[in-house]
Design a protein around this motif. Structure first.
Motif, PDB file in Angstrom:
ATOM      1  N   UNK A  31       1.094  -1.726   0.044  1.00 55.72           N
ATOM      2  CA  UNK A  31      -0.265   0.284   0.147  1.00 55.72           C
ATOM      3  C   UNK A  31       0.953   1.241   0.028  1.00 55.72           C
ATOM      4  N   UNK A  32       1.754   1.495   0.584  1.00 55.82           N
ATOM      5  CA  UNK A  32       2.805   2.399   0.565  1.00 55.82           C
ATOM      6  C   UNK A  32       2.952   2.632  -0.371  1.00 55.82           C
ATOM      7  N   UNK A  33       3.448   1.278  -1.449  1.00 57.41           N
ATOM      8  CA  UNK A  33       4.143   1.219  -2.630  1.00 57.41           C
ATOM      9  C   UNK A  33       3.178   2.386  -3.914  1.00 57.41           C
ATOM     10  N   UNK A  34       2.118   1.192  -3.787  1.00 55.56           N
ATOM     11  CA  UNK A  34       0.829   2.110  -4.227  1.00 55.56           C
ATOM     12  C   UNK A  34       0.684   3.500  -4.597  1.00 55.56           C
ATOM     13  N   UNK A  35       1.369   4.215  -3.158  1.00 54.18           N
ATOM     14  CA  UNK A  35       0.834   5.538  -2.783  1.00 54.18           C
ATOM     15  C   UNK A  35       1.682   6.394  -3.871  1.00 54.18           C
ATOM     16  N   UNK A  36       3.049   5.749  -3.985  1.00 53.80           N
ATOM     17  CA  UNK A  36       4.034   6.993  -4.669  1.00 53.80           C
ATOM     18  C   UNK A  36       3.637   6.640  -6.118  1.00 53.80           C
ATOM     19  N   UNK A  37       3.240   5.758  -6.789  1.00 57.64           N
ATOM     20  CA  UNK A  37       2.049   5.651  -7.639  1.00 57.64           C
ATOM     21  C   UNK A  37       3.588   4.829  -8.870  1.00 57.64           C
ATOM     22  N   UNK A  38       4.674   4.520  -8.562  1.00 60.95           N
ATOM     23  CA  UNK A  38       5.319   4.036  -9.587  1.00 60.95           C
ATOM     24  C   UNK A  38       7.016   2.937  -8.596  1.00 60.95           C
ATOM     25  N   UNK A  39       7.773   2.228  -9.293  1.00 54.11           N
ATOM     26  CA  UNK A  39       8.772   1.968  -8.755  1.00 54.11           C
ATOM     27  C   UNK A  39       9.909   0.580  -9.317  1.00 54.11           C
ATOM     28  N   UNK A  40      10.662   0.772  -8.700  1.00 58.08           N
ATOM     29  CA  UNK A  40      11.976   0.097  -9.612  1.00 58.08           C
ATOM     30  C   UNK A  40      11.939  -1.289  -9.194  1.00 58.08           C
ATOM     31  N   UNK A  41      12.134  -3.133 -11.044  1.00 58.00           N
ATOM     32  CA  UNK A  41      11.991  -4.226 -10.294  1.00 58.00           C
ATOM     33  C   UNK A  41      13.765  -4.063 -10.585  1.00 58.00           C
ATOM     34  N   UNK A  42      13.929  -4.242  -9.383  1.00 57.52           N
ATOM     35  CA  UNK A  42      15.550  -4.721  -9.107  1.00 57.52           C
ATOM     36  C   UNK A  42      15.276  -6.624  -9.375  1.00 57.52           C
ATOM     37  N   UNK A  43      15.685  -7.290 -10.612  1.00 52.45           N
ATOM     38  CA  UNK A  43      16.066  -8.507 -10.818  1.00 52.45           C
ATOM     39  C   UNK A  43      17.331  -8.979 -10.151  1.00 52.45           C
ATOM     40  N   UNK A  44      17.485  -9.588  -8.645  1.00 46.42           N
ATOM     41  CA  UNK A  44      18.785  -9.307  -8.494  1.00 46.42           C
ATOM     42  C   UNK A  44      18.971 -10.972  -8.861  1.00 46.42           C
ATOM     43  N   UNK A  45      21.027 -10.453  -8.640  1.00 46.86           N
ATOM     44  CA  UNK A  45      21.741 -11.990  -9.359  1.00 46.86           C
ATOM     45  C   UNK A  45      21.808 -13.185  -8.128  1.00 46.86           C
ATOM     46  N   UNK A  46      22.081 -14.301  -8.686  1.00 49.79           N
ATOM     47  CA  UNK A  46      22.710 -15.110  -7.453  1.00 49.79           C
ATOM     48  C   UNK A  46      23.548 -15.429  -6.794  1.00 49.79           C
ATOM     49  N   UNK A  47      23.769 -14.092  -6.237  1.00 52.33           N
ATOM     50  CA  UNK A  47      25.022 -13.937  -5.554  1.00 52.33           C
ATOM     51  C   UNK A  47      24.339 -12.460  -4.417  1.00 52.33           C
ATOM     52  N   UNK A  48      22.855 -12.477  -4.785  1.00 57.13           N
ATOM     53  CA  UNK A  48      22.237 -11.599  -3.764  1.00 57.13           C
ATOM     54  C   UNK A  48      21.388 -12.130  -2.891  1.00 57.13           C
ATOM     55  N   UNK A  49      21.798 -13.309  -2.456  1.00 61.79           N
ATOM     56  CA  UNK A  49      20.676 -14.144  -1.168  1.00 61.79           C
ATOM     57  C   UNK A  49      20.579 -13.100   0.241  1.00 61.79           C
ATOM     58  N   UNK A  50      21.950 -12.536   0.866  1.00 61.59           N
ATOM     59  CA  UNK A  50      22.043 -11.711   1.523  1.00 61.59           C
ATOM     60  C   UNK A  50      21.261 -10.205   1.060  1.00 61.59           C
ATOM     61  N   UNK A  51      20.636  -9.574   0.051  1.00 66.49           N
ATOM     62  CA  UNK A  51      20.132  -8.792  -0.538  1.00 66.49           C
ATOM     63  C   UNK A  51      18.767  -9.389  -0.280  1.00 66.49           C
ATOM     64  N   UNK A  52      18.491 -10.017  -0.842  1.00 66.59           N
ATOM     65  CA  UNK A  52      17.088 -10.641  -0.849  1.00 66.59           C
ATOM     66  C   UNK A  52      16.007 -11.016   0.691  1.00 66.59           C
TER      67      UNK A  52
END
Length: 138
Positions: A31-52
């Motif tokens: 709901x908070x992202x919806x209020x902003x009205x935009x977003x950036x999709x980030x396709x994580x790499x196989x070395x970014x489990x910690x980020x996920x």
């Protein structure tokens, strides 16, 4: 700064360029992202489990320990991702216990030739190319 992990993401249309994802109705972030009205999709790499894992955790400061830059629309674009896709919210539809969110692509780029991070049957994994291609079978 807002961020969430989604389990289902898909390309929808080339004209206009649309993508879709399906946040759970119980999400407190969507709901908070919806209020902003935009977003950036980030396709994580196989070395970014910690980020996920960091983005999956509850809390407001999800990007405190994640290296990132602003995308063209000012949304977080994570360093080292396979690709990123900047979007404006195009439409949101009821989808049972989820929402179906359509995003209109405004910018995108491939950042790294890495393989994407996968989540399957409760575990993180990596993409493995097929040992036999369809050409080998024909």
């Amino acid at each position: 700064m807002l961020g969430m992990v989604v389990g289902s993401f898909t390309s929808v249309s080339l004209d206009p360029p649309l993508i879709a994802f399906f946040p759970d109705r119980s999400s407190t972030t969507w709901p908070r992202i919806a209020k902003v009205g935009r977003f950036c999709v980030n396709v994580l790499s196989d070395s970014q489990e910690r980020v996920c894992r960091a983005l999956s955790a509850r809390g407001d400061d999800k990007f405190g320990a994640i290296a990132h830059q602003p995308s063209f629309s000012g949304q977080p674009r994570i360093d080292g991702v396979v690709a990123w896709i900047d979007c404006d919210i195009y439409a949101v539809h009821d989808a049972g216990d989820h929402w179906c969110v359509f995003g209109q692509v405004t910018a995108l780029d491939i950042e790294s030739p890495s393989n994407p991070l996968l989540f399957f049957k409760g575990s993180y994994g990596q993409f493995a190319p097929l040992a036999i291609s369809l050409e080998d079978v024909a």
